[in-house]
Every structure is written in structure tokens, then in C-alpha cells.
Write a protein that holds these residues in place. Structure first.
Motif, PDB file in Angstrom:
ATOM      1  N   ALA A   1       0.852  -1.204   0.000  1.00 36.30           N
ATOM      2  CA  ALA A   1       0.000   0.000   0.000  1.00 36.30           C
ATOM      3  C   ALA A   1       0.874   1.235   0.000  1.00 36.30           C
ATOM      4  O   ALA A   1       1.868   1.320   0.728  1.00 36.30           O
ATOM      5  N   LYS A   2       0.519   2.152  -0.836  1.00 39.09           N
ATOM      6  CA  LYS A   2       1.250   3.413  -0.872  1.00 39.09           C
ATOM      7  C   LYS A   2       0.731   4.340   0.213  1.00 39.09           C
ATOM      8  O   LYS A   2      -0.403   4.210   0.676  1.00 39.09           O
ATOM      9  N   GLU A   3       1.562   5.265   0.600  1.00 38.41           N
ATOM     10  CA  GLU A   3       1.171   6.204   1.640  1.00 38.41           C
ATOM     11  C   GLU A   3      -0.018   7.053   1.179  1.00 38.41           C
ATOM     12  O   GLU A   3      -0.036   7.556   0.060  1.00 38.41           O
ATOM     13  N   LYS A   4      -0.988   7.155   2.063  1.00 41.74           N
ATOM     14  CA  LYS A   4      -2.173   7.940   1.725  1.00 41.74           C
ATOM     15  C   LYS A   4      -1.841   9.425   1.713  1.00 41.74           C
ATOM     16  O   LYS A   4      -1.056   9.910   2.517  1.00 41.74           O
ATOM     17  N   LYS A   5      -2.438  10.078   0.757  1.00 45.77           N
ATOM     18  CA  LYS A   5      -2.244  11.521   0.685  1.00 45.77           C
ATOM     19  C   LYS A   5      -3.089  12.210   1.751  1.00 45.77           C
ATOM     20  O   LYS A   5      -4.227  11.837   1.984  1.00 45.77           O
ATOM     21  N   LYS A   6      -2.487  13.156   2.381  1.00 41.41           N
ATOM     22  CA  LYS A   6      -3.207  13.912   3.392  1.00 41.41           C
ATOM     23  C   LYS A   6      -4.006  15.040   2.723  1.00 41.41           C
ATOM     24  O   LYS A   6      -3.438  15.871   2.032  1.00 41.41           O
ATOM     25  N   HIS A   7      -5.291  14.987   2.916  1.00 40.94           N
ATOM     26  CA  HIS A   7      -6.171  15.970   2.278  1.00 40.94           C
ATOM     27  C   HIS A   7      -6.531  17.048   3.295  1.00 40.94           C
ATOM     28  O   HIS A   7      -7.081  16.740   4.355  1.00 40.94           O
TER      29      HIS A   7
ATOM     30  N   ASP B   1     -10.255  12.016  -4.415  1.00 38.38           N
ATOM     31  CA  ASP B   1      -9.137  12.177  -3.493  1.00 38.38           C
ATOM     32  C   ASP B   1      -8.389  10.856  -3.256  1.00 38.38           C
ATOM     33  O   ASP B   1      -7.968  10.544  -2.137  1.00 38.38           O
ATOM     34  N   GLY B   2      -8.251  10.030  -4.323  1.00 40.60           N
ATOM     35  CA  GLY B   2      -7.495   8.785  -4.203  1.00 40.60           C
ATOM     36  C   GLY B   2      -8.236   7.661  -3.516  1.00 40.60           C
ATOM     37  O   GLY B   2      -7.651   6.608  -3.234  1.00 40.60           O
ATOM     38  N   GLN B   3      -9.541   7.874  -3.219  1.00 41.71           N
ATOM     39  CA  GLN B   3     -10.339   6.847  -2.579  1.00 41.71           C
ATOM     40  C   GLN B   3     -11.427   6.379  -3.545  1.00 41.71           C
ATOM     41  O   GLN B   3     -12.147   7.205  -4.114  1.00 41.71           O
TER      42      GLN B   3
ATOM     43  N   SER C   1     -13.549  -1.206  -0.887  1.00 39.56           N
ATOM     44  CA  SER C   1     -12.888   0.102  -0.890  1.00 39.56           C
ATOM     45  C   SER C   1     -11.429  -0.071  -1.280  1.00 39.56           C
ATOM     46  O   SER C   1     -10.772  -1.054  -0.886  1.00 39.56           O
ATOM     47  N   TYR C   2     -10.908   0.889  -2.044  1.00 37.65           N
ATOM     48  CA  TYR C   2      -9.536   0.809  -2.543  1.00 37.65           C
ATOM     49  C   TYR C   2      -8.872   2.178  -2.447  1.00 37.65           C
ATOM     50  O   TYR C   2      -9.539   3.220  -2.448  1.00 37.65           O
ATOM     51  N   ASP C   3      -7.539   2.147  -2.384  1.00 43.56           N
ATOM     52  CA  ASP C   3      -6.733   3.335  -2.658  1.00 43.56           C
ATOM     53  C   ASP C   3      -6.393   3.301  -4.142  1.00 43.56           C
ATOM     54  O   ASP C   3      -6.022   2.253  -4.669  1.00 43.56           O
ATOM     55  N   PHE C   4      -6.502   4.444  -4.808  1.00 45.87           N
ATOM     56  CA  PHE C   4      -6.280   4.491  -6.249  1.00 45.87           C
ATOM     57  C   PHE C   4      -5.415   5.686  -6.604  1.00 45.87           C
ATOM     58  O   PHE C   4      -5.713   6.823  -6.225  1.00 45.87           O
ATOM     59  N   ASP C   5      -4.290   5.406  -7.330  1.00 41.37           N
ATOM     60  CA  ASP C   5      -3.399   6.477  -7.735  1.00 41.37           C
ATOM     61  C   ASP C   5      -3.387   6.675  -9.247  1.00 41.37           C
ATOM     62  O   ASP C   5      -2.475   7.296  -9.791  1.00 41.37           O
ATOM     63  N   GLY C   6      -4.388   6.146  -9.923  1.00 41.30           N
ATOM     64  CA  GLY C   6      -4.455   6.249 -11.375  1.00 41.30           C
ATOM     65  C   GLY C   6      -3.844   5.057 -12.088  1.00 41.30           C
ATOM     66  O   GLY C   6      -4.090   4.835 -13.274  1.00 41.30           O
TER      67      GLY C   6
END
Length: 399
Positions: free
Chosen positions: A266-272, A362-364, A380-385
Motif C-alpha cells: 500500500a502506498k502512503e495515503k495523501k493527506k487531504h 481524493d485517491g479513494q 474500498s480501494y486506494d487508487f493512484d491512477g
């Protein structure tokens, strides 16, 4: 005819067993039958002289005959040497019998059957005796242990090896090869095992690869890494990066199919940053606040669209949402692979159905999967494109 009583040469009386005259040595013929004594001459002296002359002649004749008999070789009895001949015959029989017995015992078919049993026995010593690499060198203990783990993981590999050894699969990983002789006569056979390459997909940065807890070299090929010269088996693979690492069991199968391992983290989540609300509690008078509120309500009433109107901001929002959802469409490599189609359908391994995007911002990403034949689940997933990552399953899918 009867043998004569007297010698016809010298007149000597003969015995019953005499065939040669003991006096003059004359051989007696049975057809010379003389049964009466010789007539005595009236002139004894002359007779005696004649007798002496005859005796001399007879002695000379006897000596000549004796010499003649002595010159002739005495016939020897033939000795029958049957012993050596019998021994040679027995040896030939034993050699021929031994050859045919050895040819049967060390025949290829018999050896191949024994090789199959030992190669798939799960016994380390037996497997190590019959399995060799492409250079006809014995496999290491580590190679044997990895192969045994594969037998325990999937019993179909045992059947696969048996078919390849029997020649029922032409392009397999295993084949029968000659490797020496028994007693310098009969061919000896072994099972040759080919190498395979493991392809690895990972999103770990600056990866270092460890196989069975030993560091191993890997070559980069585009977006993948490759570990070559592997024997079939189950391995413990670890990828260690500059920030993160991951471990996973990988399988190198006994067939010609490519083996791919996917280790993603898992990549680090971006802080929004949340938008700060305007603080309406200012150091103004209550009358001013009330006045501002009235004016604000009036402005909102005038700006609210009628049901038949549409605003530019709504159009922009719909457009952004549609583009964002379209970015999810594509094929994702994983375990198993995931396919999100533009028509709203999906396939996940052996499952299929329709999906609905509940959230994509927002990457979610939140997707609802409606499986064909009934059943629905929200993931649910994290998505970076480029990658979907599920914290729930600790697994990623690379687009």
C-alpha cells in the motif's frame, strides 16, 4: 584255417599261442598248415649245413623284419578331452543367460518405471539419486526440498511429472536421459529437469530480492523483474525496498507455463486538507450580523435555480465525475486479475457481473460488485491512477 604245429621256416615246434616263431621270428600264417614234422634228409651233414644256412638267412630275415617293425610307429590310444569343451559350453550358456537377464532387468522400460516412482516418492535420498539438471549434475538438497513442497501444495504436479517421464507430454520440464552404464554394458538412465524463470511484478521502490532467505539477483525487464535458473518448487520470496518490504510464497510449476508473482504494498495515503470554514463569529455588533444574514438569505434565494434550469457548476461536476470513473476502466493484474469494463461489467478471476462506482475522489474508490446469479458486495480501494490497493486483503492490482 588252423595254425601249424611247426614253423615252416625252421621247423621249430610251435605253441598254441605262438603267432611268431620263437626261434626264427617268422610270422605264422594260418593258411600255411604244417601238421607233420619235417622230413629228415639222408645226408645229415648236408642237412645240418643247409639248416645252418637257412638259420642264418632266417635270423637275417628276422632281424630285417624286427628292424622293419621297430621303424613303424606304435599306434597310441586317443585320449578324449571332453572336460574343457563342456566347461566352455557351460560358460557360454551362463554368459548368454546373464546377458538376457541383465537386458531384462536393466531395460529402459523397467528403469523408467522405477525412476517415476522414485522421482515422485517424496523421499529426499531417492529423489536426489534419480533427478539431474540439464548438465546431468545431481540436484541440491535445497532443490529437492522445494520440489517436495510443490508436491504437497498441488498433487497435480506429481501426475504432470509422471506423464512427462512417460513421454506423454513432448514439451515438458522432465525427460529421460542416458547417464552412464551398468557393468559397462547396459545403459543407465536418469530424469533431467529443466530450469524456469519467475516473473515478478511489484511497486516496491529500489527492491532487493531474497529467495528462501538468501539474496538473489533479479534482472529488470520493463515493468517486471525476472529471476532465472529456478527449478520447479515452492519458494519463500521476499522483496525489501528502501521504505517497505513484503514476503510471499511463490510457486514455480512443472509445466511450460510462465509463472508470475505479484508483490505490491500500500502506498502512503495523501493527506487531504479540509477547507476551513469561515468564522462568522466576528467582533461585530449583533445588528450587523443579523443584517448580513438577511442579505445573505436574499442573495441565496435569488441565485437558487428553478427546476428547469441547470448551472455551469453542475455540468462541470458531472463531467469531472464521469472522467474520474472512466479512469478506472481497464485490466488490472493481480491474484486474481480484475477487469473493469466501460459498459459497467467486471470479471474477477472466475467471477463476473456488473459494478457501480459509489465513490471516486481524493485517491479513494468505492465499488459495488453485483455478481451474476445473485450477491452484492462493496469494496474500498486506494487508487493512484495506476493501481488499486485493498487494505482489507493487503493486496494490490496494477493497471
Amino acid at each position: 584255417m588252423d595254425k601249424p604245429e611247426y614253423c615252416p621256416n625252421c621247423g621249430n615246434k610251435l605253441g598254441e599261442q605262438d603267432y611268431f616263431c620263437p626261434e626264427c621270428g617268422r610270422r605264422l600264417e594260418t593258411d600255411m598248415a604244417v601238421t607233420t614234422a619235417p622230413v629228415i634228409d639222408e645226408h645229415p651233414q648236408a642237412t645240418v649245413e643247409m639248416s645252418n644256412d637257412n638259420q642264418s638267412e632266417d635270423q637275417s630275415t628276422q632281424a630285417t623284419q624286427t628292424d622293419a617293425f621297430s621303424d613303424q610307429p606304435t599306434p597310441k590310444k586317443k585320449k578324449h578331452r571332453k572336460g574343457p569343451i563342456i566347461t566352455i559350453i557351460l560358460l557360454l550358456v551362463l554368459v548368454a543367460g546373464g546377458y538376457f537377464a541383465g537386458n531384462f532387468y536393466y531395460g529402459k522400460e523397467r528403469q523408467v518405471q522405477a525412476l517415476k516412482d522414485e522421482a515422485t516418492s517424496g523421499n529426499t535420498s531417492k529423489m536426489k539419486t534419480v533427478l539431474v539438471d540439464a548438465n546431468k549434475k545431481r540436484l541440491s538438497d535445497e532443490n529437492i526440498e522445494d520440489l517436495k513442497r510443490l508436491y504437497l501444495d498441488d498433487g497435480s504436479d506429481v501426475k504432470n511429472i509422471n506423464q512427462q517421464i512417460s513421454g506423454k507430454q513432448n514439451n515438458g520440464m522432465y525427460s529421460v536421459v542416458k547417464d552412464g552404464k551398468y557393468f559397462y554394458i547396459f545403459d543407465k538412465y536418469k530424469i533431467s529437469e529443466k530450469d524456469k524463470t519467475l516473473d515478478i511484478s511489484t511497486n516496491i521502490e529500489d527492491p532487493a530480492f531474497y529467495l528462501d532467505w538468501k539474496q538473489i539477483a533479479a534482472t529488470r525487464d520493463g515493468s517486471q523483474y525476472k529471476i532465472s535458473h529456478l527449478k520447479p518448487g515452492v519458494y519463500d520470496l521476499k522483496i525489501k525496498g528502501s521504505k517497505k518490504s513484503k514476503e510471499q510464497q511463490v510457486k514455480v510449476t512443472t509445466d511450460k507455463k510462465d509463472n508470475i508473482a505479484k508483490l505490491t504494498v500500500a502506498k502512503e495515503k495523501k493527506k487531504h486538507k479540509k477547507k476551513a470554514k469561515k468564522d462568522i463569529e466576528t467582533e461585530t455588533s449583533p445588528n450587523q450580523v443579523s443584517h448580513d444574514s438577511d442579505e445573505q438569505r436574499h442573495d441565496e434565494a435569488e441565485s437558487k435555480p428553478t427546476p428547469t434550469e441547470s448551472t455551469d457548476s453542475d455540468d462541470d461536476s458531472d463531467s469531472d465525475s464521469s472522467d474520474s470513473n472512466n479512469s478506472l476502466v481497464g485490466h488490472y493484474s493481480g491474484s486474481p486479475d480484475l477487469e473493469l469494463n466501460a459498459d459497467g461489467t467486471y470479471t474477477l478471476g472466475g467471477k463476473s457481473g456488473s459494478y457501480k462506482v459509489l465513490q471516486n475522489s481524493d485517491g479513494q474508490v468505492q465499488l459495488q460488485f453485483n455478481q451474476s446469479g445473485g450477491g452484492s458486495i462493496v469494496e474500498s480501494y486506494d487508487f493512484d491512477g495506476n493501481e488499486l490497493y485493498s487494505e482489507k486483503y493487503s493486496q494490490g492490482w496494477i493497471k
